[in-house]
Enzyme design. Structure first.
Site, PDB file in Angstrom:
ATOM      1  N   SER A  30       0.815  -1.223   0.000  1.00 25.98           N
ATOM      2  CA  SER A  30       0.000   0.000   0.000  1.00 25.98           C
ATOM      3  C   SER A  30       0.847   1.271   0.000  1.00 25.98           C
ATOM      4  O   SER A  30       0.323   2.371   0.105  1.00 25.98           O
ATOM      5  CB  SER A  30      -0.934  -0.008   1.209  1.00 25.98           C
ATOM      6  OG  SER A  30      -0.200  -0.113   2.401  1.00 25.98           O
ATOM      7  N   THR A 166      -0.912   3.405   5.041  1.00 22.28           N
ATOM      8  CA  THR A 166       0.002   4.527   4.849  1.00 22.28           C
ATOM      9  C   THR A 166       1.216   4.331   5.742  1.00 22.28           C
ATOM     10  O   THR A 166       1.079   3.865   6.867  1.00 22.28           O
ATOM     11  CB  THR A 166      -0.698   5.854   5.246  1.00 22.28           C
ATOM     12  OG1 THR A 166      -1.912   5.988   4.519  1.00 22.28           O
ATOM     13  CG2 THR A 166       0.198   7.051   4.963  1.00 22.28           C
ATOM     14  N   THR A 184       1.774   6.953   0.496  1.00 24.78           N
ATOM     15  CA  THR A 184       0.821   5.877   0.233  1.00 24.78           C
ATOM     16  C   THR A 184       0.503   5.809  -1.251  1.00 24.78           C
ATOM     17  O   THR A 184       0.712   6.784  -1.982  1.00 24.78           O
ATOM     18  CB  THR A 184      -0.482   6.098   1.023  1.00 24.78           C
ATOM     19  OG1 THR A 184      -1.359   4.987   0.847  1.00 24.78           O
ATOM     20  CG2 THR A 184      -1.197   7.362   0.561  1.00 24.78           C
ATOM     21  N   ARG A 194      -8.926  10.523  -7.262  1.00 30.61           N
ATOM     22  CA  ARG A 194      -9.205  10.543  -5.824  1.00 30.61           C
ATOM     23  C   ARG A 194      -7.940  10.842  -5.033  1.00 30.61           C
ATOM     24  O   ARG A 194      -6.888  10.297  -5.296  1.00 30.61           O
ATOM     25  CB  ARG A 194      -9.778   9.194  -5.399  1.00 30.61           C
ATOM     26  CG  ARG A 194     -10.073   9.077  -3.891  1.00 30.61           C
ATOM     27  CD  ARG A 194      -8.938   8.426  -3.119  1.00 30.61           C
ATOM     28  NE  ARG A 194      -9.320   8.100  -1.727  1.00 30.61           N
ATOM     29  CZ  ARG A 194      -8.491   7.646  -0.816  1.00 30.61           C
ATOM     30  NH1 ARG A 194      -7.214   7.435  -1.121  1.00 30.61           N
ATOM     31  NH2 ARG A 194      -8.905   7.389   0.406  1.00 30.61           N
ATOM     32  N   VAL A 195      -8.063  11.728  -4.065  1.00 30.39           N
ATOM     33  CA  VAL A 195      -6.970  12.022  -3.143  1.00 30.39           C
ATOM     34  C   VAL A 195      -7.485  11.784  -1.735  1.00 30.39           C
ATOM     35  O   VAL A 195      -8.558  12.275  -1.372  1.00 30.39           O
ATOM     36  CB  VAL A 195      -6.490  13.482  -3.289  1.00 30.39           C
ATOM     37  CG1 VAL A 195      -5.438  13.814  -2.231  1.00 30.39           C
ATOM     38  CG2 VAL A 195      -5.934  13.724  -4.684  1.00 30.39           C
ATOM     39  N   THR A 217      -3.623   6.766   9.587  1.00 30.38           N
ATOM     40  CA  THR A 217      -3.741   5.770   8.523  1.00 30.38           C
ATOM     41  C   THR A 217      -5.155   5.198   8.560  1.00 30.38           C
ATOM     42  O   THR A 217      -5.813   5.222   9.602  1.00 30.38           O
ATOM     43  CB  THR A 217      -2.712   4.645   8.696  1.00 30.38           C
ATOM     44  OG1 THR A 217      -2.798   3.750   7.582  1.00 30.38           O
ATOM     45  CG2 THR A 217      -2.941   3.851   9.972  1.00 30.38           C
ATOM     46  N   GLY A 218      -5.602   4.691   7.415  1.00 39.51           N
ATOM     47  CA  GLY A 218      -6.933   4.092   7.368  1.00 39.51           C
ATOM     48  C   GLY A 218      -7.770   4.654   6.244  1.00 39.51           C
ATOM     49  O   GLY A 218      -7.252   5.004   5.186  1.00 39.51           O
TER      50      GLY A 218
END
Length: 306
Positions: A30, A166, A184, A194-195, A217-218
């Site tokens: 990732s 991340t 990431t 998409r950001v 992160t997530g």
């Protein structure tokens, strides 16, 4: 990152080197090239780096064809008066800064993409479109009738908690200077363009040498709406313990998105640290690494999610 500090490098140098190593190693699939293909099968990268002394931020998003995203983010601080560069224009900037123009797609990422296409593009991130996005690959158009209820539950889309992560890092130097950074390749099968939260200051990470640093992160689409890293640092500024600061920002998001996937790490200006995460099926503990003068080597820490 620790080795850079020991050799006399700056806090920003350490963040850049540490996150950059994860890009090379393709951490968890990732971070870096060859992971998380978007809907068109392309891997794009997001990264940011922040100087807690000057409050300068360098960030790139939707970066294409350049592998060292955190390195490009650093160059945004050093060679521009901007904060965030995006898309193909960020790639052109990177090339001007001396980074090689390379392919980010690999056989592994292509196989992930092919498998997804063969599963009728399931899961995906569309809603309120025709044809039905839960059954087909589109192309989609907006539906005449729009359902206004917000879908906060990622699990309803059957999107795995392991499909986006991340590298987030906080570095506190001997003099008390704090720097933070993230890198990431975003959410797998994301809609092109998409950001997420990672390159957004205050969302993906934040650093203020007078208070502390944090990184998240997530599920960035949800987490970025709450600026958790900025909020955690502000809690620490008010004297809140780092663990409690992390827990407070997780709890704040829980009120609106009880089933969101995410975790936050926090460290204050004195070097105390902590972390917190949201407890959901398949994600009940959060693991993070710590290195300090008191430790002989990098040590894995674990917290139970709340």
């Amino acid at each position: 990152a620790w080795r850079v500090l020991q050799m006399g490098g700056s806090e920003l140098d350490a963040v850049e080197k540490g996150c950059g190593q994860c890009e090379i190693d393709q951490c968890d699939g990732s971070v870096g090239y060859g992971g998380s293909p978007d809907e068109s099968g392309e891997t794009t990268l997001d990264a940011m780096i922040m100087d807690g002394n000057t409050m300068e931020v360098g960030a790139v998003a939707d970066l294409r064809h350049v592998k060292n995203a955190i390195g490009v983010a650093r160059k945004v601080i050093e060679h521009t008066k901007h904060t965030l560069l995006v898309g193909e224009s960020a790639s052109l900037f990177a090339v001007r800064m001396g980074f090689p123009y390379e392919e980010l797609t690999t056989q592994k990422s292509l196989s992930v993409y092919s498998r997804w296409l063969n599963q009728s593009c399931q899961p995906n991130y569309w809603k309120n479109v025709v044809p039905d996005s839960s059954k087909s690959c589109g192309p989609y158009k907006k539906a005449e009738k729009v359902i206004c209820e917000e879908d906060w539950t990622i699990s309803q889309r059957r999107i795995s908690v392991h499909n986006h992560d991340t590298i987030g890092m906080i570095v506190i130097g001997e003099s008390g200077t704090i720097a933070s950074g993230t890198s990431t390749n975003g959410a797998v099968h994301k809609i092109p363009g998409r950001v997420g939260d990672s390159p957004i200051a205050g969302a993906g990470a934040y650093a203020d040498s007078t208070a502390g640093g944090a990184a998240a992160t997530g599920d960035g689409d949800i987490m970025m709406r709450f600026l958790p890293s900025y909020q955690a640092v502000e809690y620490m500024r008010m004297g809140t313990d780092p663990t409690v600061a992390c827990q407070k920002v997780i709890s704040r998001i829980q009120k609106y998105a009880p089933k969101f996937f995410g975790g936050v790490i926090c460290a204050n200006a004195t070097g105390s640290y902590g972390a917190a995460c949201n407890k959901i099926p398949g994600f009940t503990q959060f693991h993070f690494m710590v290195y300090s003068p008191l430790l002989s080597r990098a040590t894995e820490q674990v917290v139970d999610c709340i």
